[in-house]
Design a protein around this motif. Structure first.
Motif, PDB file in Angstrom:
ATOM      1  N   ASN A   1       1.143  -1.071  -0.003  1.00 22.76           N
ATOM      2  CA  ASN A   1       0.067   0.259   0.347  1.00 22.76           C
ATOM      3  C   ASN A   1       0.820   1.200  -0.332  1.00 22.76           C
ATOM      4  N   LYS A   2       2.048   1.052   1.104  1.00 20.28           N
ATOM      5  CA  LYS A   2       2.704   2.625   0.914  1.00 20.28           C
ATOM      6  C   LYS A   2       3.679   2.841  -0.814  1.00 20.28           C
ATOM      7  N   ALA A   3       4.392   1.169  -1.316  1.00 21.54           N
ATOM      8  CA  ALA A   3       4.600   1.721  -2.601  1.00 21.54           C
ATOM      9  C   ALA A   3       3.416   2.087  -3.660  1.00 21.54           C
ATOM     10  N   ARG A   4       2.021   1.672  -3.381  1.00 22.10           N
ATOM     11  CA  ARG A   4       0.785   1.777  -4.057  1.00 22.10           C
ATOM     12  C   ARG A   4       1.469   3.065  -4.543  1.00 22.10           C
ATOM     13  N   THR A   5       0.968   3.852  -3.041  1.00 20.78           N
ATOM     14  CA  THR A   5       0.827   5.218  -2.996  1.00 20.78           C
ATOM     15  C   THR A   5       1.700   5.972  -3.946  1.00 20.78           C
ATOM     16  N   GLU A   6       2.547   5.877  -3.499  1.00 21.57           N
ATOM     17  CA  GLU A   6       4.068   6.382  -3.610  1.00 21.57           C
ATOM     18  C   GLU A   6       4.257   6.589  -5.609  1.00 21.57           C
ATOM     19  N   ALA A   7       3.535   5.062  -5.988  1.00 22.51           N
ATOM     20  CA  ALA A   7       4.113   5.247  -7.219  1.00 22.51           C
ATOM     21  C   ALA A   7       2.639   6.365  -7.634  1.00 22.51           C
ATOM     22  N   VAL A   8       0.976   6.262  -7.641  1.00 22.31           N
ATOM     23  CA  VAL A   8       0.186   6.808  -7.712  1.00 22.31           C
ATOM     24  C   VAL A   8       0.543   8.652  -7.883  1.00 22.31           C
ATOM     25  N   LYS A   9       1.186   8.807  -6.925  1.00 26.39           N
ATOM     26  CA  LYS A   9       1.646   9.790  -6.395  1.00 26.39           C
ATOM     27  C   LYS A   9       2.791  10.282  -7.581  1.00 26.39           C
ATOM     28  N   MET A  10       3.621   9.714  -7.888  1.00 25.42           N
ATOM     29  CA  MET A  10       4.689   9.655  -8.758  1.00 25.42           C
ATOM     30  C   MET A  10       4.231   9.721 -10.371  1.00 25.42           C
ATOM     31  N   ALA A  11       3.398   9.567 -10.542  1.00 22.73           N
ATOM     32  CA  ALA A  11       3.015   9.366 -11.845  1.00 22.73           C
ATOM     33  C   ALA A  11       1.659  10.340 -12.016  1.00 22.73           C
ATOM     34  N   LYS A  12       1.125  10.620 -10.686  1.00 19.15           N
ATOM     35  CA  LYS A  12      -0.011  11.712 -11.103  1.00 19.15           C
ATOM     36  C   LYS A  12       1.198  13.313 -11.195  1.00 19.15           C
ATOM     37  N   GLU A  13       1.977  13.656 -11.019  1.00 20.83           N
ATOM     38  CA  GLU A  13       3.000  14.747 -11.071  1.00 20.83           C
ATOM     39  C   GLU A  13       3.910  13.998 -11.877  1.00 20.83           C
ATOM     40  N   LYS A  14       4.017  13.253 -13.009  1.00 19.04           N
ATOM     41  CA  LYS A  14       5.283  13.170 -14.098  1.00 19.04           C
ATOM     42  C   LYS A  14       3.633  13.731 -15.194  1.00 19.04           C
ATOM     43  N   ALA A  15       1.996  13.348 -15.224  1.00 18.29           N
ATOM     44  CA  ALA A  15       1.607  13.327 -16.268  1.00 18.29           C
ATOM     45  C   ALA A  15       1.496  15.046 -16.355  1.00 18.29           C
ATOM     46  N   GLY A  16       0.704  15.626 -15.036  1.00 17.05           N
ATOM     47  CA  GLY A  16       0.760  17.134 -14.622  1.00 17.05           C
ATOM     48  C   GLY A  16       2.149  17.488 -15.780  1.00 17.05           C
ATOM     49  N   SER A  17       3.655  17.738 -14.798  1.00 15.46           N
ATOM     50  CA  SER A  17       4.587  17.633 -15.753  1.00 15.46           C
ATOM     51  C   SER A  17       4.527  18.179 -17.826  1.00 15.46           C
ATOM     52  N   LEU A  18       4.420  16.595 -17.764  1.00  9.09           N
ATOM     53  CA  LEU A  18       4.031  16.579 -19.079  1.00  9.09           C
ATOM     54  C   LEU A  18       3.263  16.971 -20.018  1.00  9.09           C
ATOM     55  N   ALA A  19       1.730  16.954 -19.351  1.00  7.87           N
ATOM     56  CA  ALA A  19       0.515  17.898 -19.767  1.00  7.87           C
ATOM     57  C   ALA A  19       1.139  19.453 -20.062  1.00  7.87           C
ATOM     58  N   LYS A  20       1.870  20.263 -18.463  1.00  9.58           N
ATOM     59  CA  LYS A  20       2.065  21.824 -19.218  1.00  9.58           C
ATOM     60  C   LYS A  20       3.061  21.933 -19.795  1.00  9.58           C
ATOM     61  N   ALA A  21       4.472  20.767 -19.796  1.00 12.26           N
ATOM     62  CA  ALA A  21       5.542  21.032 -20.791  1.00 12.26           C
ATOM     63  C   ALA A  21       4.939  20.948 -22.573  1.00 12.26           C
ATOM     64  N   THR A  22       3.253  20.198 -22.309  1.00 10.54           N
ATOM     65  CA  THR A  22       3.180  19.922 -24.425  1.00 10.54           C
ATOM     66  C   THR A  22       2.310  20.733 -24.511  1.00 10.54           C
ATOM     67  N   GLY A  23       1.453  21.147 -23.406  1.00  9.38           N
ATOM     68  CA  GLY A  23       0.067  21.929 -24.258  1.00  9.38           C
ATOM     69  C   GLY A  23      -0.856  20.772 -23.708  1.00  9.38           C
ATOM     70  N   ILE A  24      -1.132  20.158 -23.672  1.00 10.93           N
ATOM     71  CA  ILE A  24      -2.070  18.488 -23.185  1.00 10.93           C
ATOM     72  C   ILE A  24      -3.029  18.753 -21.996  1.00 10.93           C
ATOM     73  N   ARG A  25      -3.903  18.869 -22.730  1.00  5.11           N
ATOM     74  CA  ARG A  25      -5.759  19.292 -21.407  1.00  5.11           C
ATOM     75  C   ARG A  25      -5.493  17.943 -21.027  1.00  5.11           C
ATOM     76  N   LEU A  26      -5.004  17.835 -19.609  1.00  7.04           N
ATOM     77  CA  LEU A  26      -5.909  16.048 -19.101  1.00  7.04           C
ATOM     78  C   LEU A  26      -6.996  16.600 -18.609  1.00  7.04           C
ATOM     79  N   GLY A  27      -8.104  15.274 -18.892  1.00  5.87           N
ATOM     80  CA  GLY A  27      -9.046  14.773 -18.120  1.00  5.87           C
ATOM     81  C   GLY A  27      -9.017  14.001 -17.569  1.00  5.87           C
ATOM     82  N   ARG A  28     -10.416  13.307 -17.160  1.00  5.33           N
ATOM     83  CA  ARG A  28     -10.038  11.976 -16.146  1.00  5.33           C
ATOM     84  C   ARG A  28      -9.586  11.188 -16.447  1.00  5.33           C
ATOM     85  N   ILE A  29      -8.925  10.077 -15.453  1.00  4.40           N
ATOM     86  CA  ILE A  29      -8.454   8.816 -15.437  1.00  4.40           C
ATOM     87  C   ILE A  29      -9.623   8.331 -15.696  1.00  4.40           C
TER      88      ILE A  29
END
Length: 245
Positions: free
Chosen positions: A170-198
């Motif tokens: 559970n601890k590793a899963r929480t960290e993995a989800v947090k990292m994936a969301k942070e990466k998604a936000g960073s990439l979306a900002k850099a590329t101009g993609i607007r993210l919708g729902r998961i």
């Protein structure tokens, strides 16, 4: 002239019939099939989480192997040692369910002198797999087994009990989800993609007990055994798929 009037009258009466029918019975029903297609663009990103802990369970393989001129002599010797090992392991508090016989074999030994195959003895082997918690009991288990005649000690794996493993996952899963969301936000900002729902989540995990190799079929030292579990890690990989706008 008569030839022209006849078809005209026929057409007239056909339309008149439709008119009267629709007035009395209502409009003639009909349907049109329609197909609606949608196109959804997906944006996927992965993150990894890692949780480390000190193992609380040891898995040990111990065994007895004996060679004698007859099957019964070798078998009786192995059975005597193995039964004593099992009894003394139980005295350490290890329950029956955590002591399992994983191998019991009887094999002839051959002599090929003078180009002729003859049996000159038999080897009998019995192997036990033991799950031990807490780990400090594992030290006593190895010493007890070898004192009782075990001359095979296989790999020792350090692992986690079910509750500890679940907490670390559970601890590793929480960290993995947090990292994936942070990466998604960073990439979306850099590329101009607007993210919708998961719309999709994929998970994979990795955990391998750390093995320690010990002597097999050798004379073991009489000093007390000191097993050090160190640390083990559980890794969870998460892939999130977003709709894009």
């Amino acid at each position: 002239m008569q030839n022209i009037k006849a078809p005209l009258l026929t057409i007239f009466f056909i339309f008149l019939g439709f008119f009267v029918y629709t007035k009395l019975a209502g409009p003639i029903p009909f349907s049109v099939n329609s197909i609606q297609t949608t196109k959804t663009n997906l944006f996927s990103v992965s993150g990894a989480g890692k949780a480390t802990g000190i193992p609380d369970t040891a898995q040990i393989s111990v065994g007895v192997t004996k060679t004698a001129s007859t099957v019964n002599t070798a078998k009786d010797s192995v059975n005597s040692s193995a039964n004593k090992i099992i009894d003394d392991l139980k005295k350490l508090g290890i329950p029956d369910k955590d002591i399992e016989t994983t191998n019991y074999s009887i094999n002839p030994n051959y002599d090929y002198a003078l180009g002729k195959q003859t049996i000159n003895g038999y080897t009998v082997t019995q192997t036990l797999e033991i799950n031990i918690a807490p780990i400090d009991v594992a030290n006593k288990a190895v010493d007890t087994a070898t004192a009782d005649g075990a001359n095979l000690v296989g790999g020792i794996n350090f692992t986690f009990n079910d509750k500890t493993k679940k907490d670390l996952e559970n601890k590793a899963r929480t960290e993995a989800v947090k990292m994936a969301k942070e990466k998604a936000g960073s990439l979306a900002k850099a590329t101009g993609i607007r993210l919708g729902r998961i719309v999709d989540v994929q998970e994979s995990g990795n955990f391998e007990p750390r093995p320690i190799m010990m002597a097999q079929g050798l004379e073991l030292k009489s000093e007390d055994t000191q097993l050090q579990p160190g640390e083990n890690s559980i890794t969870i990989d998460i892939t999130l798929s977003y709709e894009t706008r």
